[in-house]
Write an enzyme that holds these catalytic residues in place. Structure first.
Site, short mmCIF file in Angstrom:
data_model
loop_
_atom_site.label_atom_id
_atom_site.label_comp_id
_atom_site.label_asym_id
_atom_site.label_seq_id
_atom_site.Cartn_x
_atom_site.Cartn_y
_atom_site.Cartn_z
N GLY A 86 0.78 -1.23 0.00
CA GLY A 86 0.00 0.00 0.00
C GLY A 86 0.81 1.28 0.00
O GLY A 86 0.24 2.37 0.05
N GLN A 87 2.13 1.17 -0.07
CA GLN A 87 2.94 2.39 -0.07
C GLN A 87 2.73 3.14 -1.37
O GLN A 87 2.89 2.59 -2.46
CB GLN A 87 4.42 2.04 0.12
CG GLN A 87 5.31 3.25 0.29
CD GLN A 87 6.75 2.87 0.64
OE1 GLN A 87 7.11 1.69 0.71
NE2 GLN A 87 7.58 3.87 0.86
N VAL A 89 3.79 6.72 -1.54
CA VAL A 89 4.91 7.66 -1.60
C VAL A 89 6.14 6.83 -1.25
O VAL A 89 6.27 6.34 -0.13
CB VAL A 89 4.73 8.83 -0.60
CG1 VAL A 89 5.95 9.73 -0.61
CG2 VAL A 89 3.47 9.62 -0.93
N HIS A 93 8.24 6.82 5.66
CA HIS A 93 7.47 7.66 6.57
C HIS A 93 6.58 6.78 7.43
O HIS A 93 6.25 5.66 7.06
CB HIS A 93 6.64 8.71 5.82
CG HIS A 93 5.62 8.15 4.88
ND1 HIS A 93 5.96 7.55 3.67
CD2 HIS A 93 4.28 8.09 4.97
CE1 HIS A 93 4.85 7.17 3.05
NE2 HIS A 93 3.81 7.46 3.83
N HIS A 95 3.07 6.75 9.99
CA HIS A 95 1.84 7.40 10.41
C HIS A 95 1.63 7.15 11.90
O HIS A 95 1.68 6.00 12.34
CB HIS A 95 0.63 6.81 9.66
CG HIS A 95 0.68 7.02 8.18
ND1 HIS A 95 0.01 8.05 7.56
CD2 HIS A 95 1.33 6.34 7.21
CE1 HIS A 95 0.23 7.98 6.25
NE2 HIS A 95 1.04 6.95 6.02
#
Length: 132
Positions: A86-87, A89, A93, A95
């Site tokens: 589901g990445q 970008v 990073h 969440h």
């Protein structure tokens, strides 16, 4: 295109040597924060050991930052590592998503909801010989 490359200093809520913290541009809930690697790497697994440890130490600080202006009942910590996970970008990073009682009808299973059919589970679904 990496949208993180265009983060202006005004958006940065907190930082350390390895990470920036900003408000998520598409928040799941009020207070949703992103912890973004300063290194140009795709996933958590591409970070150095020192960077990974720094991230672990930064999470409670970001939690405290959220609690200055929000009153969550819990949190989800999420990383999508790879396009098939589901990445969207392709820059590391994390969440930190505040959760509140009643924000979903049935929160059981939490992050297991990435595959909706697997979110709700019981002992009958466990592999033989395993208990959870």
């Amino acid at each position: 295109m990496n949208p993180f490359a265009e983060i202006t200093p005004e958006r940065v809520l907190m930082e350390n040597d390895y990470f920036l913290v900003i408000e998520d541009g598409y928040p799941v809930s009020p207070g949703h924060r992103l912890i973004i690697s300063k290194a140009s790497v795709e996933t958590f697994f591409d970070l150095s050991k020192e960077e990974q440890e720094s991230l672990i130490h930064l999470l409670p600080q970001v939690k405290s930052l959220i609690e200055e202006s929000h009153n969550p009942d819990g949190y989800n910590i999420g990383m999508n590592c790879g396009e098939d996970a589901g990445q969207s970008v392709m820059h590391c990073h994390v969440h930190l998503i505040p959760r509140r009682k009643g924000d979903v009808e049935t929160p059981k299973g939490g992050v297991r909801g990435v595959i909706p059919a697997r979110q709700q589970y019981d002992k009958k679904m466990c592999q033989p010989g395993l208990s959870y």
